[in-house]
Design an enzyme around this catalytic site. Structure first.
Site, PDB file in Angstrom:
ATOM      1  N   LYS A   1      -4.803   9.365   3.044  1.00 39.51           N
ATOM      2  CA  LYS A   1      -4.221   8.979   1.679  1.00 39.51           C
ATOM      3  C   LYS A   1      -3.717  10.350   0.732  1.00 39.51           C
ATOM      4  O   LYS A   1      -2.697  10.526   0.352  1.00 39.51           O
ATOM      5  CB  LYS A   1      -4.939   8.069   1.129  1.00 39.51           C
ATOM      6  CG  LYS A   1      -4.725   6.585   2.268  1.00 39.51           C
ATOM      7  CD  LYS A   1      -5.439   5.764   1.536  1.00 39.51           C
ATOM      8  CE  LYS A   1      -5.631   4.359   2.437  1.00 39.51           C
ATOM      9  NZ  LYS A   1      -6.161   4.413   3.671  1.00 39.51           N
TER      10      LYS A   1
ATOM     11  N   LYS B   1      -5.109   0.249  -3.410  1.00 46.04           N
ATOM     12  CA  LYS B   1      -6.242   0.497  -2.109  1.00 46.04           C
ATOM     13  C   LYS B   1      -7.190   1.632  -2.428  1.00 46.04           C
ATOM     14  O   LYS B   1      -6.920   2.404  -2.931  1.00 46.04           O
ATOM     15  CB  LYS B   1      -5.023   0.744  -1.122  1.00 46.04           C
ATOM     16  CG  LYS B   1      -4.215   2.026  -1.211  1.00 46.04           C
ATOM     17  CD  LYS B   1      -3.313   2.070   0.047  1.00 46.04           C
ATOM     18  CE  LYS B   1      -2.264   3.108  -0.424  1.00 46.04           C
ATOM     19  NZ  LYS B   1      -1.189   3.325   0.806  1.00 46.04           N
TER      20      LYS B   1
ATOM     21  N   ARG C   1       5.417   3.768  11.771  1.00 43.04           N
ATOM     22  CA  ARG C   1       4.472   4.689  12.213  1.00 43.04           C
ATOM     23  C   ARG C   1       5.388   5.920  13.022  1.00 43.04           C
ATOM     24  O   ARG C   1       6.090   5.420  14.135  1.00 43.04           O
ATOM     25  CB  ARG C   1       3.512   4.141  13.097  1.00 43.04           C
ATOM     26  CG  ARG C   1       2.735   5.360  13.936  1.00 43.04           C
ATOM     27  CD  ARG C   1       1.967   6.462  12.998  1.00 43.04           C
ATOM     28  NE  ARG C   1       1.224   5.957  12.303  1.00 43.04           N
ATOM     29  CZ  ARG C   1      -0.221   5.554  12.603  1.00 43.04           C
ATOM     30  NH1 ARG C   1      -0.839   5.527  13.525  1.00 43.04           N
ATOM     31  NH2 ARG C   1      -0.990   5.101  11.475  1.00 43.04           N
TER      32      ARG C   1
ATOM     33  N   ARG D   1       5.511  -1.561  11.690  1.00 43.11           N
ATOM     34  CA  ARG D   1       4.743  -2.575  11.650  1.00 43.11           C
ATOM     35  C   ARG D   1       5.145  -3.641  10.652  1.00 43.11           C
ATOM     36  O   ARG D   1       5.149  -3.225   9.474  1.00 43.11           O
ATOM     37  CB  ARG D   1       3.285  -2.205  11.413  1.00 43.11           C
ATOM     38  CG  ARG D   1       2.512  -1.158  12.501  1.00 43.11           C
ATOM     39  CD  ARG D   1       2.978  -0.153  12.773  1.00 43.11           C
ATOM     40  NE  ARG D   1       2.813   0.925  11.597  1.00 43.11           N
ATOM     41  CZ  ARG D   1       1.708   1.702  11.212  1.00 43.11           C
ATOM     42  NH1 ARG D   1       0.671   1.577  11.816  1.00 43.11           N
ATOM     43  NH2 ARG D   1       1.936   2.300   9.913  1.00 43.11           N
TER      44      ARG D   1
ATOM     45  N   ARG E   1       0.837  -6.674   4.028  1.00 46.20           N
ATOM     46  CA  ARG E   1       0.356  -5.490   5.078  1.00 46.20           C
ATOM     47  C   ARG E   1       1.227  -5.727   6.642  1.00 46.20           C
ATOM     48  O   ARG E   1       0.960  -6.731   7.122  1.00 46.20           O
ATOM     49  CB  ARG E   1      -1.243  -5.743   5.387  1.00 46.20           C
ATOM     50  CG  ARG E   1      -1.852  -5.337   3.922  1.00 46.20           C
ATOM     51  CD  ARG E   1      -3.257  -5.852   4.129  1.00 46.20           C
ATOM     52  NE  ARG E   1      -3.706  -7.129   4.438  1.00 46.20           N
ATOM     53  CZ  ARG E   1      -4.752  -7.543   4.869  1.00 46.20           C
ATOM     54  NH1 ARG E   1      -5.883  -6.589   4.777  1.00 46.20           N
ATOM     55  NH2 ARG E   1      -4.882  -8.813   5.348  1.00 46.20           N
TER      56      ARG E   1
ATOM     57  N   ASP F   1       3.214   7.468   8.094  1.00 40.72           N
ATOM     58  CA  ASP F   1       3.448   6.201   7.865  1.00 40.72           C
ATOM     59  C   ASP F   1       4.611   6.252   6.725  1.00 40.72           C
ATOM     60  O   ASP F   1       4.289   7.053   5.668  1.00 40.72           O
ATOM     61  CB  ASP F   1       2.282   5.380   7.259  1.00 40.72           C
ATOM     62  CG  ASP F   1       1.163   5.245   8.319  1.00 40.72           C
ATOM     63  OD1 ASP F   1       1.749   5.186   9.525  1.00 40.72           O
ATOM     64  OD2 ASP F   1       0.031   4.595   7.947  1.00 40.72           O
TER      65      ASP F   1
ATOM     66  N   GLU G   1       1.354   7.430   4.091  1.00 43.47           N
ATOM     67  CA  GLU G   1      -0.103   8.033   4.748  1.00 43.47           C
ATOM     68  C   GLU G   1       0.222   9.292   5.639  1.00 43.47           C
ATOM     69  O   GLU G   1       1.415   9.303   6.341  1.00 43.47           O
ATOM     70  CB  GLU G   1      -0.787   7.020   5.328  1.00 43.47           C
ATOM     71  CG  GLU G   1      -1.442   6.091   4.279  1.00 43.47           C
ATOM     72  CD  GLU G   1      -2.625   5.189   4.811  1.00 43.47           C
ATOM     73  OE1 GLU G   1      -3.080   5.526   6.126  1.00 43.47           O
ATOM     74  OE2 GLU G   1      -2.746   4.337   4.333  1.00 43.47           O
TER      75      GLU G   1
ATOM     76  N   ASN H   1      -1.734  10.475   8.677  1.00 43.07           N
ATOM     77  CA  ASN H   1      -3.012  10.020   9.810  1.00 43.07           C
ATOM     78  C   ASN H   1      -3.109  11.159  10.765  1.00 43.07           C
ATOM     79  O   ASN H   1      -2.448  11.545  11.677  1.00 43.07           O
ATOM     80  CB  ASN H   1      -2.753   8.661  10.617  1.00 43.07           C
ATOM     81  CG  ASN H   1      -2.481   7.485   9.435  1.00 43.07           C
ATOM     82  OD1 ASN H   1      -3.354   6.865   9.086  1.00 43.07           O
ATOM     83  ND2 ASN H   1      -1.287   7.108   9.127  1.00 43.07           N
TER      84      ASN H   1
END
Length: 315
Positions: free
Chosen positions: A124, A159, A209, A224, A232, A272, A280, A282
């Site tokens: 993050k 978050k 993603r 997503r 979410r 993301d 993000e 990842n």
């Protein structure tokens, strides 16, 4: 080649979509030998980093999809590559494992992603290196700072920094309902740092993603998409995964970051993006290989393996 996969227990894999399993199938299909262990089976012994590991054969069908050999103890530098695929959270034991893997790298082991690079790139917080690519963002422990951010942006998302799969994400709208309670609970009354971002309505088109492999961009993203009243898009939170070609703007962002992150030792990265913003980066255990492959025909695992084989041939 011999590949050691450090991963969660095999029985916990969701075999219909697991990315690590897709990697294993591709590697086995190309004639490579697979080994498996969990992070708790990494040891420092007799001045070497070793693993209590087992060969693993992926079976085509049946109730048990794998077959394990006897436990053997091998030095990590004896493998062609060590693939760190343990899922977050990035807790103290995950951190301890990366330190052990760094010791293995000093002894000549090839570890992907590089453990030092994993430590240096909070999934993050690492987005703050690229402020021009991210939505308005606040990182703080202070309730007052969050309240001021909410007054400025009206619609926000709060978050924790160590969440995964959409866990612990809250949206607070213009009415500010329960903002203080959310911040106090998530932040454990100031003991934990939180990330706060302006809410991006483009989430309705999906949290995308985008996969980066050895500095190259996979040409398809997995959007997503949140379902019902959910905000979410994470698949673990019930989001629907829809693969689609990258837009020109998404491709520009990905192509900018891919070589930079690769040079730092991040062989596989999952960006993301929401509405073109990076939310993000990842690096621990990026996923979505299977969904993209099944929906587009672009074999992500084969692309990954070809890149890995090429990289290893150059070392």
């Amino acid at each position: 080649m011999d590949f050691l996969f450090i991963a969660d227990p095999l029985e916990s894999f969701k075999i219909y979509k697991d990315t690590t399993l897709a990697m294993m199938r591709a590697a086995q299909g190309a004639g490579h030998r697979l080994w498996f262990c969990q992070s708790c089976q990494i040891l420092w012994k007799d001045n070497f980093v070793v693993a209590d590991c087992q060969t693993v054969a992926i079976k085509p069908s049946g109730t048990s999809w794998y077959e394990l050999g006897e436990i053997e103890q091998r030095k990590l530098n004896s493998f062609s590559a060590v693939l760190m695929r343990t899922d977050p959270p990035f807790d103290i034991e995950y951190l301890n494992t990366t330190w052990m893997l760094s010791a293995a790298v000093r002894q000549g082991a090839v570890v992907m992603n590089n453990p030092a690079a994993i430590r240096d790139h909070s999934e993050k917080l690492s987005i703050t290196e690229f402020p021009e690519l991210i939505p308005p963002t606040l990182v703080t422990r202070e309730l007052e700072a969050v309240q001021a951010f909410h007054q400025q942006h009206a619609d926000i998302v709060v978050k924790p920094l160590d969440g995964m799969g959409g866990m612990g994400i809250f949206r607070v709208g213009p009415d500010g309902l329960n903002l203080a309670s959310i911040v106090e609970t998530l932040g454990e009354n100031g003991a934990r740092t939180l990330m706060v971002q302006r809410f991006l309505p483009e989430i309705s088109q999906g949290d995308k993603r985008v996969l980066l492999i050895d500095g190259e961009v996979v040409p398809f993203a997995l959007a997503r998409i949140p379902q019902g009243s959910e905000i979410r898009g994470n698949l673990a939170a019930g989001g629907k995964g829809v693969a689609m070609p990258l837009t020109d703007s998404e491709k520009r962002v990905a192509e900018r970051l891919a070589p930079l992150l690769n040079e730092r030792g991040l062989f596989l990265v999952g960006l993301d993006l929401i509405g073109g913003y990076v939310t993000e980066i990842n690096v621990t255990s990026p996923t979505c290989f299977v969904e993209i492959t099944e929906q587009t025909g672009f074999d992500v695992a084969a692309f990954w393996l070809k890149a890995l084989e090429k990289r290893l041939s150059l070392t």
